[in-house]
Design an enzyme around this catalytic site. Structure first.
Site, short mmCIF file in Angstrom:
data_model
loop_
_atom_site.label_atom_id
_atom_site.label_comp_id
_atom_site.label_asym_id
_atom_site.label_seq_id
_atom_site.Cartn_x
_atom_site.Cartn_y
_atom_site.Cartn_z
N SER A 135 9.63 99.25 15.97
CA SER A 135 8.49 98.79 15.18
C SER A 135 8.50 99.48 13.83
CB SER A 135 7.18 99.12 15.91
OG SER A 135 6.06 98.95 15.06
N TYR A 148 2.33 105.72 19.88
CA TYR A 148 3.15 104.52 19.75
C TYR A 148 4.17 104.69 18.63
CZ TYR A 148 4.41 99.63 18.98
OH TYR A 148 5.10 98.45 18.82
#
Length: 251
Positions: A135, A148
């Protein structure tokens, strides 16, 4: 000869959309995820072209068994895409190390188990392509994404380190860094998501990048430009911008 792709995390979101896209490109697909029903529906829609291999990637023994079954029943895997992962927002006032451990178990260690299983086979054959879905959150620390973002940064560093070694053995490595993609995970977000793209748009971009053998596939381009700009700023300027992303007090 028809190519074989194995995609983990393929029950929903990017993994599912990429499976659909690669099927249109002529691949036979082995799909893995914890949701058996979702995988079965994909197989039913594409009879004879999809092999279903339910899997929890946090179980290293199960990963090895699934890969062995795929190669035995479908043939050598040409492309492995590791897209299994989860996303939970966290903040300083509710930080939970158990939640951190759980996310690392899936996002990082689960991917590592897949790499451990697939790399020796591809190295022995001196061919193959491995792709890992990370990501843009792995580029810079953003409020709400402490854990995350850390998992995705770990994946970026891992793939960057492995790339030259795998290349020497004839194996390609790609890291995929999406921005905001419309998936069941992002539907839970309660904040603006700039430059949001559909899962189908994401799959098309990824498929084109894989076909070109790119090391990094980062998209959409506006998000890529913004996150790289933020990453390049001195800390004082970067924090001046990320402070604007904080939750309102009391929320």
């Amino acid at each position: 000869m028809t190519k074989i792709a194995w995609i983990t995390g393929s029950s929903t979101g990017i993994g599912r959309a990429l499976a659909e896209r690669l099927l249109r490109d002529g691949y036979r697909i082995a799909v893995s995820a914890r949701s058996v029903d979702a995988l079965a529906s994909l197989s039913t829609s594409h009879p004879g072209k999809v092999g279903v291999y339910p899997l929890d990637v946090t179980d290293p023994a199960a990963v090895k068994q699934a890969f062995a079954a795929i190669e035995s029943e479908m043939g050598p895997v040409d492309l492995a895409v590791f897209a299994a992962g989860s996303y939970t927002r966290d903040y300083a006032d509710d930080f939970d190390s158990a939640r951190t451990r759980q996310m690392f178990e899936l996002n990082v260690l689960g991917t590592a188990s897949c790499l451990e299983t697939v790399m020796p086979a591809m190295i022995a054959r001196r061919r193959g392509h491995i792709a890992v879905v990370a990501s843009v959150s792995g580029y810079v620390g953003l409020p709400g994404a402490a854990t995350y973002g850390a998992t995705k940064a770990a994946l970026n560093v891992m793939c960057e380190a492995l790339y030259p070694e795998l290349e020497r053995h004839g194996v390609k490595m790609t890291i995929i860094n999406p921005g905001f993609v419309d998936t069941p995970l992002t539907k839970k977000n309660d904040f603006p998501m700039p430059f949001l793209v559909s899962s189908e748009e994401a799959a098309d971009t990824i498929a084109r990048g894989l076909a070109k053998g790119k090391f990094e596939i980062i998209f959409p381009w506006k998000m890529a430009l913004a996150i790289r700009f933020l990453h390049a700023l001195p800390h004082a300027l970067r924090f001046a911008l990320t402070r604007k992303m904080l939750r309102p007090k009391g929320s």
